[in-house]
Motif scaffolding. Structure first.
Motif, mmCIF file in Angstrom:
data_model
loop_
_atom_site.group_PDB
_atom_site.id
_atom_site.type_symbol
_atom_site.label_atom_id
_atom_site.label_comp_id
_atom_site.label_asym_id
_atom_site.label_seq_id
_atom_site.Cartn_x
_atom_site.Cartn_y
_atom_site.Cartn_z
ATOM 1 N N TYR A 1 4.671 4.011 6.300
ATOM 2 C CA TYR A 1 4.115 3.422 5.099
ATOM 3 C C TYR A 1 4.742 2.057 4.851
ATOM 4 O O TYR A 1 5.946 1.892 4.993
ATOM 5 C CB TYR A 1 4.374 4.329 3.890
ATOM 6 N N LYS A 2 3.895 1.095 4.498
ATOM 7 C CA LYS A 2 4.367 -0.227 4.099
ATOM 8 C C LYS A 2 4.114 -0.329 2.603
ATOM 9 O O LYS A 2 3.003 -0.075 2.132
ATOM 10 C CB LYS A 2 3.613 -1.324 4.851
ATOM 11 N N LEU A 3 5.151 -0.677 1.850
ATOM 12 C CA LEU A 3 5.047 -0.742 0.400
ATOM 13 C C LEU A 3 5.287 -2.158 -0.099
ATOM 14 O O LEU A 3 6.177 -2.850 0.394
ATOM 15 C CB LEU A 3 6.087 0.182 -0.251
ATOM 16 N N ALA A 4 4.513 -2.561 -1.072
ATOM 17 C CA ALA A 4 4.764 -3.803 -1.798
ATOM 18 C C ALA A 4 5.426 -3.381 -3.100
ATOM 19 O O ALA A 4 4.804 -2.746 -3.948
ATOM 20 C CB ALA A 4 3.466 -4.553 -2.064
ATOM 21 N N LEU A 5 6.713 -3.694 -3.220
ATOM 22 C CA LEU A 5 7.501 -3.247 -4.361
ATOM 23 C C LEU A 5 7.762 -4.395 -5.329
ATOM 24 O O LEU A 5 7.918 -5.536 -4.919
ATOM 25 C CB LEU A 5 8.844 -2.683 -3.888
ATOM 26 N N ASN A 6 7.836 -4.055 -6.589
ATOM 27 C CA ASN A 6 8.244 -4.988 -7.626
ATOM 28 C C ASN A 6 9.596 -4.501 -8.117
ATOM 29 O O ASN A 6 9.698 -3.496 -8.806
ATOM 30 C CB ASN A 6 7.230 -5.015 -8.767
ATOM 31 N N VAL A 7 10.664 -5.211 -7.714
ATOM 32 C CA VAL A 7 12.026 -4.841 -8.089
ATOM 33 C C VAL A 7 12.529 -5.865 -9.100
ATOM 34 O O VAL A 7 12.864 -6.988 -8.737
ATOM 35 C CB VAL A 7 12.956 -4.794 -6.851
ATOM 36 N N ASP A 8 12.546 -5.475 -10.351
ATOM 37 C CA ASP A 8 12.992 -6.354 -11.435
ATOM 38 C C ASP A 8 12.281 -7.706 -11.410
ATOM 39 O O ASP A 8 12.900 -8.762 -11.511
ATOM 40 C CB ASP A 8 14.510 -6.557 -11.380
ATOM 41 N N GLY A 9 10.959 -7.682 -11.204
ATOM 42 C CA GLY A 9 10.157 -8.896 -11.202
ATOM 43 C C GLY A 9 10.117 -9.619 -9.871
ATOM 44 O O GLY A 9 9.440 -10.623 -9.726
ATOM 45 N N GLU A 10 10.835 -9.137 -8.885
ATOM 46 C CA GLU A 10 10.872 -9.755 -7.559
ATOM 47 C C GLU A 10 10.043 -8.920 -6.583
ATOM 48 O O GLU A 10 10.177 -7.705 -6.528
ATOM 49 C CB GLU A 10 12.329 -9.811 -7.089
ATOM 50 N N LYS A 11 9.175 -9.575 -5.822
ATOM 51 C CA LYS A 11 8.311 -8.883 -4.862
ATOM 52 C C LYS A 11 9.055 -8.653 -3.552
ATOM 53 O O LYS A 11 9.680 -9.574 -3.024
ATOM 54 C CB LYS A 11 7.049 -9.693 -4.583
ATOM 55 N N LYS A 12 8.973 -7.421 -3.024
ATOM 56 C CA LYS A 12 9.598 -7.089 -1.752
ATOM 57 C C LYS A 12 8.678 -6.178 -0.962
ATOM 58 O O LYS A 12 7.909 -5.419 -1.528
ATOM 59 C CB LYS A 12 10.932 -6.369 -1.971
ATOM 60 N N LYS A 13 8.772 -6.264 0.358
ATOM 61 C CA LYS A 13 8.052 -5.358 1.248
ATOM 62 C C LYS A 13 9.073 -4.408 1.851
ATOM 63 O O LYS A 13 10.178 -4.806 2.204
ATOM 64 C CB LYS A 13 7.354 -6.125 2.365
ATOM 65 N N ALA A 14 8.691 -3.145 1.978
ATOM 66 C CA ALA A 14 9.581 -2.150 2.556
ATOM 67 C C ALA A 14 8.761 -1.179 3.390
ATOM 68 O O ALA A 14 7.573 -0.968 3.137
ATOM 69 C CB ALA A 14 10.325 -1.412 1.456
ATOM 70 N N TYR A 15 9.406 -0.607 4.382
ATOM 71 C CA TYR A 15 8.772 0.376 5.256
ATOM 72 C C TYR A 15 9.504 1.695 5.108
ATOM 73 O O TYR A 15 10.736 1.733 5.023
ATOM 74 C CB TYR A 15 8.828 -0.095 6.709
ATOM 75 N N ILE A 16 8.743 2.797 5.105
ATOM 76 C CA ILE A 16 9.320 4.111 4.895
ATOM 77 C C ILE A 16 8.471 5.152 5.621
ATOM 78 O O ILE A 16 7.268 4.950 5.803
ATOM 79 C CB ILE A 16 9.410 4.400 3.374
ATOM 80 N N ASP A 17 9.101 6.233 6.074
ATOM 81 C CA ASP A 17 8.324 7.290 6.715
ATOM 82 C C ASP A 17 7.924 8.341 5.686
ATOM 83 O O ASP A 17 8.305 8.262 4.519
ATOM 84 C CB ASP A 17 9.078 7.901 7.908
ATOM 85 N N SER A 18 7.167 9.360 6.105
ATOM 86 C CA SER A 18 6.635 10.335 5.156
ATOM 87 C C SER A 18 7.707 11.252 4.580
ATOM 88 O O SER A 18 7.476 11.911 3.573
ATOM 89 C CB SER A 18 5.535 11.169 5.819
ATOM 90 N N GLU A 19 8.917 11.294 5.200
ATOM 91 C CA GLU A 19 10.011 12.102 4.650
ATOM 92 C C GLU A 19 10.860 11.323 3.654
ATOM 93 O O GLU A 19 11.815 11.862 3.100
ATOM 94 C CB GLU A 19 10.917 12.636 5.777
ATOM 95 N N GLY A 20 10.594 10.037 3.479
ATOM 96 C CA GLY A 20 11.356 9.232 2.526
ATOM 97 C C GLY A 20 12.517 8.486 3.166
ATOM 98 O O GLY A 20 13.401 8.019 2.464
ATOM 99 N N ASN A 21 12.518 8.357 4.494
ATOM 100 C CA ASN A 21 13.570 7.610 5.197
ATOM 101 C C ASN A 21 13.123 6.158 5.350
ATOM 102 O O ASN A 21 12.041 5.885 5.864
ATOM 103 C CB ASN A 21 13.827 8.216 6.587
ATOM 104 N N TRP A 22 13.980 5.230 4.925
ATOM 105 C CA TRP A 22 13.658 3.804 5.004
ATOM 106 C C TRP A 22 13.729 3.339 6.442
ATOM 107 O O TRP A 22 14.576 3.775 7.215
ATOM 108 C CB TRP A 22 14.613 2.987 4.137
#
Length: 113
Positions: free
Chosen positions: A86-107
């Motif tokens: 999974y590729k996620l577009a995250l909003n961390v305290d107003g800052e945009k970040k991309k992160a990758y994670i598997d279906s078990e929740g491992n980054w």
């Protein structure tokens, strides 16, 4: 004189109508270009758009615990080596970040091209 006034008003009306019609024709073209760019990006990295609410609970929990205060705004998924990534577009305290994670929740550490 009356006919001249009516003729001028009719000419002005046709001019304004043609400008309005031309402006309306240009807007959908811009939308098509934006959709094409998004489509090309999706094909480029093989990720498919996914509703954030459809993410597995393990991923939601990992975002809440590991990225304190983060909100997943967009999500994409693709199959890689028999597992969903999974590729996620995250909003961390107003800052945009991309992160990758598997279906078990491992980054997953991955370079975003």
């Amino acid at each position: 004189m009356k006919k001249l006034g009516i003729t001028l008003m009719a000419a002005a009306g046709m001019f304004l109508f043609s400008q309005n019609a031309q402006a309306q024709e240009e807007e959908p073209e811009e939308m098509e270009q934006t959709e094409a760019v998004e489509e090309v990006q999706e094909v480029k990295d093989d990720f498919k758009k996914l509703d954030v609410l459809a993410l597995p609970q393990a991923i939601k929990d990992a975002v809440m615990t590991d990225m304190n205060g983060a909100v997943a705004e967009e999500a994409w998924v693709k199959e890689e080596d028999g597992k969903n990534v999974y590729k996620l577009a995250l909003n961390v305290d107003g800052e945009k970040k991309k992160a990758y994670i598997d279906s078990e929740g491992n980054w997953i550490e991955k370079e975003d091209k």
